[in-house]
Write an enzyme that holds these catalytic residues in place. Sequence first.
Site, PDB file in Angstrom:
ATOM      1  N   GLY A   1      15.202 -16.720  28.008  1.00  0.00           N
ATOM      2  CA  GLY A   1      14.707 -16.142  28.814  1.00  0.00           C
ATOM      3  C   GLY A   1      15.512 -15.381  29.726  1.00  0.00           C
ATOM      4  O   GLY A   1      16.759 -15.812  29.576  1.00  0.00           O
TER       5      GLY A   1
ATOM      6  N   HIS B   1      -2.140   5.553   0.192  1.00  0.00           N
ATOM      7  CA  HIS B   1      -2.025   4.437  -0.882  1.00  0.00           C
ATOM      8  C   HIS B   1      -0.824   4.927  -1.647  1.00  0.00           C
ATOM      9  O   HIS B   1      -0.647   5.908  -2.008  1.00  0.00           O
ATOM     10  CB  HIS B   1      -3.336   4.237  -1.741  1.00  0.00           C
ATOM     11  CG  HIS B   1      -3.226   3.362  -2.940  1.00  0.00           C
ATOM     12  ND1 HIS B   1      -3.100   1.996  -2.424  1.00  0.00           N
ATOM     13  CD2 HIS B   1      -3.213   3.338  -4.170  1.00  0.00           C
ATOM     14  CE1 HIS B   1      -3.232   1.243  -3.512  1.00  0.00           C
ATOM     15  NE2 HIS B   1      -3.156   1.947  -4.523  1.00  0.00           N
TER      16      HIS B   1
END
Length: 459
Positions: A261, A435
């Site tokens: 952190g 696609h």
Amino acid sequence: MSDYDFDLITIGAGSGGVRASRLASSFGAKVAVVEEVREGGTCVLRGCVPKKLFVYGSHFGHDMEDGAGYGWSAGNLAHDWPKMIAAKEKELDRLHGIYVGLLENAGVTRINGRGTVVDAHTVAVGDKRYTAEKILIAVGGWPSIPEVEGAEHAITSNEALELPERPERIVIVGSGFIAVEFAGIFNAFGSETHLVYRADKVLRGFDEEVRDTLTQEMSKKGMHLHPGILPDRIEKAGTAYRVHMNDGSVIEADKVMYATGRHPNTKGLGLAEAGVELDRKGAVVVNEWSQTSVPSIYAVGDVTDRINLTPVAIAEGHSFAETQFNNNPRQADHSDVPSAVFSQPPVGTVGLTEAEARETYGAVDVYVAGFRPMKYTLTDNPERGMQKLIVDRASDRVVGAHMVGLDAPEIIQGIGIAIKAGATKAEFDATIGIHPTAAEEFVTMRTKRPDPEERQAAE
């Protein structure tokens, strides 16, 4: 004429502070920026940019291995770590120069040194004092290391980006985005990588299926995951270290890195003494206008511990300048902010997690797809990805989208626009997919995942 030296003094020349200062100056304000290191801040100098360059660099070895499935033969692979560090430093110097140019071209006065707040309108830099009608705090955050015996031997993400040599073995403590990103980097460059963390899986606070998928994939890539334990002490052993865990185990490593952190970089800044309210973590408490408890003092970015992302700091700085110096009241929008984790594989996410959505909306529909990237079809690479949509059942609005897999950050940026615009699942379904891509899965998912709570009630 103003009674002050400047209309605005900004302390901190990171992304948020620079954006606010440049804009305020362009609106006619007399602005100064105080910076004690180099202009650019955490993102440019110690975070996003150099880290992403390391991520890119770490992929080439595996890409060459995957290339064998497509007929490529690259021979013996070798990596020159010092050469990469030198190239990175050259790029950071270039970016620093750009930030300096942005400020100077905007007419902003640059003051080098550590700025501290004396009172509501005064900033001290060394033995000099400057006054301003408004003061903006934009000093960001700094890595935290817990009080563990031998922790002085550990490094943080700051030092990890400047290591002169790659460690053959490294222990990384933590399971947040910085920890998993560096675990992926060192592992892909060939280091024996151990990730130790208190939780049962990585990325606490993220959607559970994201956490499950990334935890599994990191393990498959050869990273050694050690959930549920933390170091008790770090012992120097010659040029290496012995990391003693609280379960009695010991891991030997050449480097120990803490990624547990970051804390707001407010220590010694004089804020509390000037009457500025800080929370228990040291973050500057602000209202929706980024204004502190002292009306003339404002704060943006990680130092406020709202959403600690560079683009958010920039948005907050922009809104501050518009509001205070352009007569255009504007608040930074902290809702539906897309974000990414440049882990391996990477993560992209926007909106609510499934747990948050259930708490907010009650009944939700969840769509999940698992896939193997087409890129790996002809290879031995076992990596799989995951895509997930969370839909508020009452309105059909998509309130969360999450992805683990190749190009997830790039894909989620576009999905973020749709979610920000309030798109419904029907509108996702009506969109034709491209696609073959992984992104098309977000517009082809039709089968709802069975609701565990409803299924349990029915039984």
